[in-house]
Motif scaffolding. Structure first.
Motif, mmCIF file in Angstrom:
data_model
loop_
_atom_site.group_PDB
_atom_site.id
_atom_site.type_symbol
_atom_site.label_atom_id
_atom_site.label_comp_id
_atom_site.label_asym_id
_atom_site.label_seq_id
_atom_site.Cartn_x
_atom_site.Cartn_y
_atom_site.Cartn_z
ATOM 1 N N LEU A 215 0.801 -1.217 0.000
ATOM 2 C CA LEU A 215 0.000 0.000 0.000
ATOM 3 C C LEU A 215 0.840 1.276 0.000
ATOM 4 N N LEU A 216 2.083 1.185 0.415
ATOM 5 C CA LEU A 216 2.956 2.346 0.474
ATOM 6 C C LEU A 216 4.153 2.123 -0.439
ATOM 7 N N PRO A 217 3.959 2.281 -1.739
ATOM 8 C CA PRO A 217 5.074 2.054 -2.654
ATOM 9 C C PRO A 217 6.128 3.152 -2.508
ATOM 10 N N VAL A 218 7.363 2.799 -2.756
ATOM 11 C CA VAL A 218 8.475 3.730 -2.651
ATOM 12 C C VAL A 218 8.662 4.405 -4.002
ATOM 13 N N ASP A 219 8.520 5.730 -4.030
ATOM 14 C CA ASP A 219 8.660 6.498 -5.256
ATOM 15 C C ASP A 219 10.020 7.184 -5.244
ATOM 16 N N ARG A 220 10.881 6.828 -6.188
ATOM 17 C CA ARG A 220 12.238 7.366 -6.232
ATOM 18 C C ARG A 220 12.292 8.807 -6.737
ATOM 19 N N SER A 221 11.215 9.311 -7.308
ATOM 20 C CA SER A 221 11.239 10.666 -7.862
ATOM 21 C C SER A 221 10.727 11.713 -6.870
ATOM 22 N N LEU A 222 10.499 11.330 -5.644
ATOM 23 C CA LEU A 222 10.007 12.243 -4.622
ATOM 24 C C LEU A 222 11.072 13.284 -4.291
ATOM 25 N N VAL A 223 10.669 14.539 -4.188
ATOM 26 C CA VAL A 223 11.569 15.623 -3.789
ATOM 27 C C VAL A 223 10.919 16.369 -2.641
ATOM 28 N N SER A 224 11.618 16.436 -1.516
ATOM 29 C CA SER A 224 11.153 17.207 -0.362
ATOM 30 C C SER A 224 12.039 18.437 -0.230
ATOM 31 N N VAL A 225 11.462 19.550 0.178
ATOM 32 C CA VAL A 225 12.202 20.804 0.288
ATOM 33 C C VAL A 225 12.198 21.262 1.739
ATOM 34 N N TYR A 226 13.383 21.579 2.259
ATOM 35 C CA TYR A 226 13.549 22.117 3.606
ATOM 36 C C TYR A 226 14.210 23.481 3.463
ATOM 37 N N VAL A 227 13.544 24.522 3.916
ATOM 38 C CA VAL A 227 14.069 25.885 3.796
ATOM 39 C C VAL A 227 14.836 26.226 5.070
ATOM 40 N N LEU B 195 18.090 21.491 11.612
ATOM 41 C CA LEU B 195 18.586 20.963 10.340
ATOM 42 C C LEU B 195 19.207 19.581 10.490
ATOM 43 N N GLU B 196 20.108 19.435 11.433
ATOM 44 C CA GLU B 196 20.808 18.156 11.580
ATOM 45 C C GLU B 196 19.852 17.019 11.932
ATOM 46 N N GLN B 197 18.909 17.283 12.802
ATOM 47 C CA GLN B 197 17.935 16.254 13.176
ATOM 48 C C GLN B 197 17.033 15.911 11.991
ATOM 49 N N VAL C 222 17.799 16.143 8.761
ATOM 50 C CA VAL C 222 18.594 15.383 7.783
ATOM 51 C C VAL C 222 18.782 13.942 8.254
ATOM 52 N N ARG C 223 19.086 13.766 9.548
ATOM 53 C CA ARG C 223 19.248 12.396 10.059
ATOM 54 C C ARG C 223 17.951 11.608 9.974
ATOM 55 N N ALA C 224 16.814 12.249 10.245
ATOM 56 C CA ALA C 224 15.521 11.568 10.152
ATOM 57 C C ALA C 224 15.214 11.185 8.706
ATOM 58 N N PHE C 225 15.507 12.072 7.756
ATOM 59 C CA PHE C 225 15.265 11.774 6.345
ATOM 60 C C PHE C 225 16.166 10.639 5.869
ATOM 61 N N GLU C 226 17.437 10.649 6.287
ATOM 62 C CA GLU C 226 18.351 9.550 5.937
ATOM 63 C C GLU C 226 17.849 8.225 6.487
ATOM 64 N N TRP C 227 17.368 8.224 7.726
ATOM 65 C CA TRP C 227 16.868 6.987 8.325
ATOM 66 C C TRP C 227 15.672 6.460 7.540
ATOM 67 N N LEU C 228 14.766 7.362 7.146
ATOM 68 C CA LEU C 228 13.606 6.944 6.356
ATOM 69 C C LEU C 228 14.033 6.370 5.011
ATOM 70 N N CYS C 229 15.042 6.964 4.391
ATOM 71 C CA CYS C 229 15.528 6.448 3.101
ATOM 72 C C CYS C 229 16.209 5.094 3.261
ATOM 73 N N ALA D 253 25.517 23.667 7.304
ATOM 74 C CA ALA D 253 24.581 22.981 6.400
ATOM 75 C C ALA D 253 25.341 22.180 5.350
ATOM 76 N N GLY D 254 26.431 22.728 4.836
ATOM 77 C CA GLY D 254 27.249 21.999 3.865
ATOM 78 C C GLY D 254 27.854 20.740 4.457
ATOM 79 N N ARG D 255 28.337 20.837 5.708
ATOM 80 C CA ARG D 255 28.920 19.672 6.371
ATOM 81 C C ARG D 255 27.870 18.587 6.604
ATOM 82 N N VAL D 256 26.688 18.994 7.031
ATOM 83 C CA VAL D 256 25.612 18.033 7.317
ATOM 84 C C VAL D 256 25.138 17.367 6.019
ATOM 85 N N CYS D 257 25.001 18.155 4.956
ATOM 86 C CA CYS D 257 24.457 17.626 3.700
ATOM 87 C C CYS D 257 25.478 16.832 2.898
#
Length: 108
Positions: A27-39, A47-49, A51-58, A82-86
């Motif tokens: 029911l929850l297919p993984v879509d590789r074309s998804l783009v999320s934006v964080y301003v 920011l660091e938390q 990014v870590r949460a998004f990495e864990w989900l991926c 931000a550059g170091r984290v990303c």
């Protein structure tokens, strides 16, 4: 007798968990074309938390795609952080506001 009841209950719970995960995956297919934006804004501490949460989900295959961190600040120290984290992530990319339209393939 009590041990058999406990084993049957644990077996039924395990089977229910397997069915739950299989149905959830369908029911929850993984879509590789998804783009999320964080301003990124001045004084942003999450920011660091994020990014870590998004990495864990991926990595867990709950979510796929790219997180675009848009740096709208003029702060060089925050941009360096931000550059170091990303840079350490495979699914997170740092960009400026002018690059966002190109990355999202939108017309300016």
């Amino acid at each position: 007798m009590v041990l058999q009841v406990i084993l049957c209950a644990l077996s039924a719970a395990g089977l229910l968990l397997i069915v739950w995960c299989a149905v959830g995956n369908m029911l929850l297919p993984v879509d590789r074309s998804l783009v999320s934006v964080y301003v990124l804004r001045d004084g942003d501490q999450a920011l660091e938390q994020t990014v870590r949460a998004f990495e864990w989900l991926c990595e867990s295959n709950f979510l796929a795609g790219t997180l675009l961190v848009v740096d709208c600040t003029g702060d060089d120290a925050l941009h360096t952080i931000a550059g170091r984290v990303c840079d350490g992530s495979s699914c997170v990319q740092l960009c400026g506001p002018e690059e966002l339209a190109k990355l999202l393939k939108l017309e300016s």
